[in-house]
Motif scaffolding. Structure first.
Motif, PDB file in Angstrom:
ATOM      1  N   VAL A 134      23.836  18.600  42.117  1.00  0.00           N
ATOM      2  CA  VAL A 134      25.110  19.264  41.862  1.00  0.00           C
ATOM      3  C   VAL A 134      26.027  18.268  41.181  1.00  0.00           C
ATOM      4  N   LYS A 135      26.641  18.693  40.091  1.00  0.00           N
ATOM      5  CA  LYS A 135      27.578  17.840  39.365  1.00  0.00           C
ATOM      6  C   LYS A 135      28.895  18.581  39.218  1.00  0.00           C
ATOM      7  N   VAL A 136      29.989  17.897  39.538  1.00  0.00           N
ATOM      8  CA  VAL A 136      31.326  18.456  39.407  1.00  0.00           C
ATOM      9  C   VAL A 136      32.011  17.715  38.272  1.00  0.00           C
ATOM     10  N   ASP A 137      32.481  18.450  37.265  1.00  0.00           N
ATOM     11  CA  ASP A 137      33.122  17.808  36.125  1.00  0.00           C
ATOM     12  C   ASP A 137      34.570  17.435  36.442  1.00  0.00           C
ATOM     13  N   THR A 138      35.427  18.401  36.648  1.00  0.00           N
ATOM     14  CA  THR A 138      36.843  18.145  36.905  1.00  0.00           C
ATOM     15  C   THR A 138      37.258  18.859  38.176  1.00  0.00           C
ATOM     16  N   LEU A 139      37.835  18.101  39.096  1.00  0.00           N
ATOM     17  CA  LEU A 139      38.337  18.667  40.343  1.00  0.00           C
ATOM     18  C   LEU A 139      39.774  18.212  40.519  1.00  0.00           C
ATOM     19  N   LYS A 140      40.667  19.177  40.605  1.00  0.00           N
ATOM     20  CA  LYS A 140      42.085  18.874  40.820  1.00  0.00           C
ATOM     21  C   LYS A 140      42.560  19.715  41.997  1.00  0.00           C
ATOM     22  N   PHE A 141      43.402  19.109  42.803  1.00  0.00           N
ATOM     23  CA  PHE A 141      43.982  19.878  43.896  1.00  0.00           C
ATOM     24  C   PHE A 141      45.401  19.411  44.165  1.00  0.00           C
ATOM     25  N   SER A 142      46.178  20.332  44.660  1.00  0.00           N
ATOM     26  CA  SER A 142      47.542  19.998  45.078  1.00  0.00           C
ATOM     27  C   SER A 142      47.757  20.594  46.457  1.00  0.00           C
ATOM     28  N   ILE A 143      48.512  19.867  47.259  1.00  0.00           N
ATOM     29  CA  ILE A 143      48.754  20.272  48.647  1.00  0.00           C
ATOM     30  C   ILE A 143      50.261  20.379  48.842  1.00  0.00           C
ATOM     31  N   ARG A 144      50.684  21.462  49.494  1.00  0.00           N
ATOM     32  CA  ARG A 144      52.103  21.657  49.770  1.00  0.00           C
ATOM     33  C   ARG A 144      52.290  22.188  51.184  1.00  0.00           C
ATOM     34  N   ASP A 145      53.533  22.200  51.622  1.00  0.00           N
ATOM     35  CA  ASP A 145      53.904  22.677  52.963  1.00  0.00           C
ATOM     36  C   ASP A 145      53.146  21.907  54.051  1.00  0.00           C
ATOM     37  N   ASN A 146      53.138  20.577  53.928  1.00  0.00           N
ATOM     38  CA  ASN A 146      52.441  19.752  54.905  1.00  0.00           C
ATOM     39  C   ASN A 146      53.391  18.685  55.430  1.00  0.00           C
ATOM     40  N   LYS A 147      52.940  17.930  56.424  1.00  0.00           N
ATOM     41  CA  LYS A 147      53.769  16.898  57.049  1.00  0.00           C
ATOM     42  C   LYS A 147      53.593  15.522  56.405  1.00  0.00           C
ATOM     43  N   HIS A 148      52.481  15.296  55.733  1.00  0.00           N
ATOM     44  CA  HIS A 148      52.146  13.951  55.256  1.00  0.00           C
ATOM     45  C   HIS A 148      51.995  13.923  53.741  1.00  0.00           C
ATOM     46  N   ASP A 149      52.987  14.396  53.000  1.00  0.00           N
ATOM     47  CA  ASP A 149      52.908  14.485  51.551  1.00  0.00           C
ATOM     48  C   ASP A 149      52.704  13.121  50.875  1.00  0.00           C
ATOM     49  N   PRO A 150      53.441  12.047  51.239  1.00  0.00           N
ATOM     50  CA  PRO A 150      53.186  10.745  50.585  1.00  0.00           C
ATOM     51  C   PRO A 150      51.769  10.224  50.823  1.00  0.00           C
TER      52      PRO A 150
END
Length: 164
Positions: A134-150
């Motif tokens: 299995v090969k993954v080319d581009t993976l991007k994610f963003s996380i919001r509404d959480n306690k540990h953003d930094p």
């Protein structure tokens, strides 16, 4: 018959994945509200390569032989998953951490490529999966509404590499 007319991904709306719960001695993880778009669920390219060898004889003194191997490749599988709820609790290690939030995950570029090699296993006439890559080319994610953003922003490159 045209195989493209049999599988029409534009007719599949969304496929909802049921709640996923994972637990072990170090981690509890829950993922909810995961939906995959039908348009992105199917690969853009499917490649099938077959290698067959068959030897047979009408005489019992000569043993029949047969070997079959298929290489299946599903490529350019993309995904755009929005508003995926998650919750985790790390139970062991240096710091015990727990958090919940909402994630957006984009699997883009050339997407996901899955290559599987399936072969016959001999006299029992069953098939065996020899290997899967299995090969993954581009993976991007963003996380919001959480306690540990930094923390997420600083660990994002490491986490992306681990997930890939």
């Amino acid at each position: 018959m045209d195989i493209r007319k049999v599988i029409v991904p534009t007719r599949v709306g969304y496929v909802w994945i049921p709640r996923v719960e994972y637990t072990d001695h170090a981690l509890d993880l829950v993922i909810e509200s995961l939906a995959l778009s039908g348009r992105n669920l199917f690969p853009n390219l499917v490649t099938i390569e077959a290698h067959n060898f068959l030897k047979f004889s009408p005489y019992n003194a000569i043993q029949d032989e047969g070997r079959h191997e298929f290489n299946l490749t599903f490529s350019q599988i993309n995904a755009d998953m929005r508003d995926v709820s998650f919750c985790f609790r790390k139970k062991s290690g240096f710091s015990q951490l727990s958090d919940s939030g909402i994630a957006d995950v984009l699997l883009g570029g050339h997407g996901l490529t899955v290559t599987a090699r399936v072969a016959s296993s001999g006299k029992d006439h069953s098939s065996v999966v020899k290997d899967v890559h299995v090969k993954v080319d581009t993976l991007k994610f963003s996380i919001r509404d959480n306690k540990h953003d930094p923390l997420y922003k600083s660990l994002r490159p490491l986490a992306t590499g681990l997930v890939k």
